[in-house]
Design a protein around this motif. Sequence first.
Motif, PDB file in Angstrom:
ATOM      1  N   GLU A 354      50.791  42.966  33.120  1.00 33.05           N
ATOM      2  CA  GLU A 354      51.281  42.905  34.493  1.00 33.05           C
ATOM      3  C   GLU A 354      50.906  41.573  35.125  1.00 33.05           C
ATOM      4  O   GLU A 354      49.772  41.096  34.969  1.00 33.05           O
ATOM      5  N   GLN A 355      51.823  40.979  35.846  1.00 33.47           N
ATOM      6  CA  GLN A 355      51.582  39.712  36.517  1.00 33.47           C
ATOM      7  C   GLN A 355      50.931  39.988  37.872  1.00 33.47           C
ATOM      8  O   GLN A 355      51.591  40.047  38.903  1.00 33.47           O
ATOM      9  N   GLY A 356      49.619  40.166  37.857  1.00 31.25           N
ATOM     10  CA  GLY A 356      48.911  40.424  39.104  1.00 31.25           C
ATOM     11  C   GLY A 356      48.602  39.146  39.844  1.00 31.25           C
ATOM     12  O   GLY A 356      48.785  38.028  39.331  1.00 31.25           O
ATOM     13  N   ASP A 357      48.095  39.272  41.055  1.00 26.00           N
ATOM     14  CA  ASP A 357      47.735  38.110  41.881  1.00 26.00           C
ATOM     15  C   ASP A 357      46.332  37.640  41.495  1.00 26.00           C
ATOM     16  O   ASP A 357      45.357  37.855  42.225  1.00 26.00           O
ATOM     17  N   VAL A 358      46.243  37.000  40.337  1.00 26.29           N
ATOM     18  CA  VAL A 358      44.944  36.544  39.835  1.00 26.29           C
ATOM     19  C   VAL A 358      44.317  35.516  40.768  1.00 26.29           C
ATOM     20  O   VAL A 358      43.138  35.634  41.133  1.00 26.29           O
ATOM     21  N   PRO A 359      45.043  34.463  41.188  1.00 26.06           N
ATOM     22  CA  PRO A 359      44.414  33.496  42.099  1.00 26.06           C
ATOM     23  C   PRO A 359      43.917  34.131  43.394  1.00 26.06           C
ATOM     24  O   PRO A 359      42.832  33.802  43.884  1.00 26.06           O
ATOM     25  N   GLY A 360      44.707  35.065  43.951  1.00 27.45           N
ATOM     26  CA  GLY A 360      44.294  35.706  45.188  1.00 27.45           C
ATOM     27  C   GLY A 360      43.029  36.527  45.006  1.00 27.45           C
ATOM     28  O   GLY A 360      42.105  36.474  45.828  1.00 27.45           O
ATOM     29  N   LEU A 361      42.966  37.288  43.914  1.00 23.65           N
ATOM     30  CA  LEU A 361      41.795  38.114  43.661  1.00 23.65           C
ATOM     31  C   LEU A 361      40.556  37.248  43.434  1.00 23.65           C
ATOM     32  O   LEU A 361      39.487  37.514  43.995  1.00 23.65           O
ATOM     33  N   MET A 362      40.696  36.190  42.621  1.00 24.74           N
ATOM     34  CA  MET A 362      39.554  35.313  42.355  1.00 24.74           C
ATOM     35  C   MET A 362      39.106  34.615  43.632  1.00 24.74           C
ATOM     36  O   MET A 362      37.900  34.428  43.852  1.00 24.74           O
ATOM     37  N   GLY A 363      40.058  34.256  44.482  1.00 22.92           N
ATOM     38  CA  GLY A 363      39.703  33.614  45.738  1.00 22.92           C
ATOM     39  C   GLY A 363      38.930  34.531  46.661  1.00 22.92           C
ATOM     40  O   GLY A 363      37.972  34.106  47.323  1.00 22.92           O
ATOM     41  N   ARG A 364      39.333  35.802  46.704  1.00 21.75           N
ATOM     42  CA  ARG A 364      38.618  36.761  47.558  1.00 21.75           C
ATOM     43  C   ARG A 364      37.191  36.982  47.073  1.00 21.75           C
ATOM     44  O   ARG A 364      36.257  37.064  47.883  1.00 21.75           O
ATOM     45  N   VAL A 365      37.006  37.078  45.762  1.00 22.28           N
ATOM     46  CA  VAL A 365      35.649  37.257  45.243  1.00 22.28           C
ATOM     47  C   VAL A 365      34.810  36.014  45.491  1.00 22.28           C
ATOM     48  O   VAL A 365      33.639  36.102  45.884  1.00 22.28           O
TER      49      VAL A 365
END
Length: 373
Positions: A354-365
Amino acid sequence: MPLDSVLVTGTGLAGTATAILLASRGVAVDLVEVDPGVTALGSGITLQGNALRVLRDLGVWDRVRAEGFAFDDLGLRAPDGTLLAEIPDARTGGPGLPATLGMPRPALARILTSRAREAGAKIRYGVAATGLHQDGTGADVSFSDGGTSRYDLVVGADGIRSATRRLVGIEVEPRPTGMGIWRAFGPRPASVTRTDLVYGGPCHIAGYCPTGEDSLYAYLVEDARDRGGLTPAQRLAVMRELASGYHGPWDEIRETLLDPDRVNYTRFETHVLPPPWHRGRVVLIGDAAHSCPPTLAQGGAQALEDAAVLAELLLDTGSVTEELLSAFTARRFDRARTVVEASNQLGQWLLDREQGDVPGLMGRVAALVSHPA
């Protein structure tokens, strides 16, 4: 009661950090480890800035920096080696520290145990806590070497299979995430000056991290499989075969994959202990309380943060109370759970293709852990 004596089980990051912080302020600390000593071999570890912030507070940053390899950006490559992007990494430890540092795990272990001794902690190897009886003022602990001692507090920092957790009757066990990881430790080609990640190819993730002027660790993440029956030579052959699907710096790394004893395979597991993280005068920290796959490279950082927060609360009050230990869990639970869930989500997106929002998730963490715990 005043805080005079503490038992810490486990000489990993959480345990040694706790011992350093408490012993350096005059608390009598016994640190016991079931293994016979600091391992001389091992792979590498990636430490983000929030981990480096705690290591600086422990007084070991200069030693860590000298033995590790620091960098401030992340590379993304295609399986054929083509560089797709160079991304500045968040300096979660603040502007005075690099974004990331890689180093050999055994070197970090030696630095921390040496600092714990300097601080006054008494370390015993090949010893496990085998029995525990608590009352309102302390905990009596029996050990595998036949000894017994009484402590004001017991800190269970003995890892994902925590024996301390079982001693206090907590039956929570980690669950598999569906992924496994091959790791190899070897020489660093000159072309490797940071972590580069490849998504796709024969594995979900192919990556490497420089750990010193002359060393790195490389890793390949695949669907979890039963690899337990392989001989060391067979493990090496499998990792070399999987690595043959990657190029660029991987071509140089693959040529150095020659020693079967420097290759290992483990399955990803995860858990978060529900609140509270203590039972009476026994408190669990690090992987004993929460564990996650290394998809965000935050496992070590979260263990160090646990130690820093617990020691801060204990030293500020100078005593052990139900309210203090409850406050520790309250301060750490949401943050650790968020990191665990994010680490698991990254892996699940890969498993599900699945093409998840990897940059967004990493940015939030990154934004979360940029603030001291």
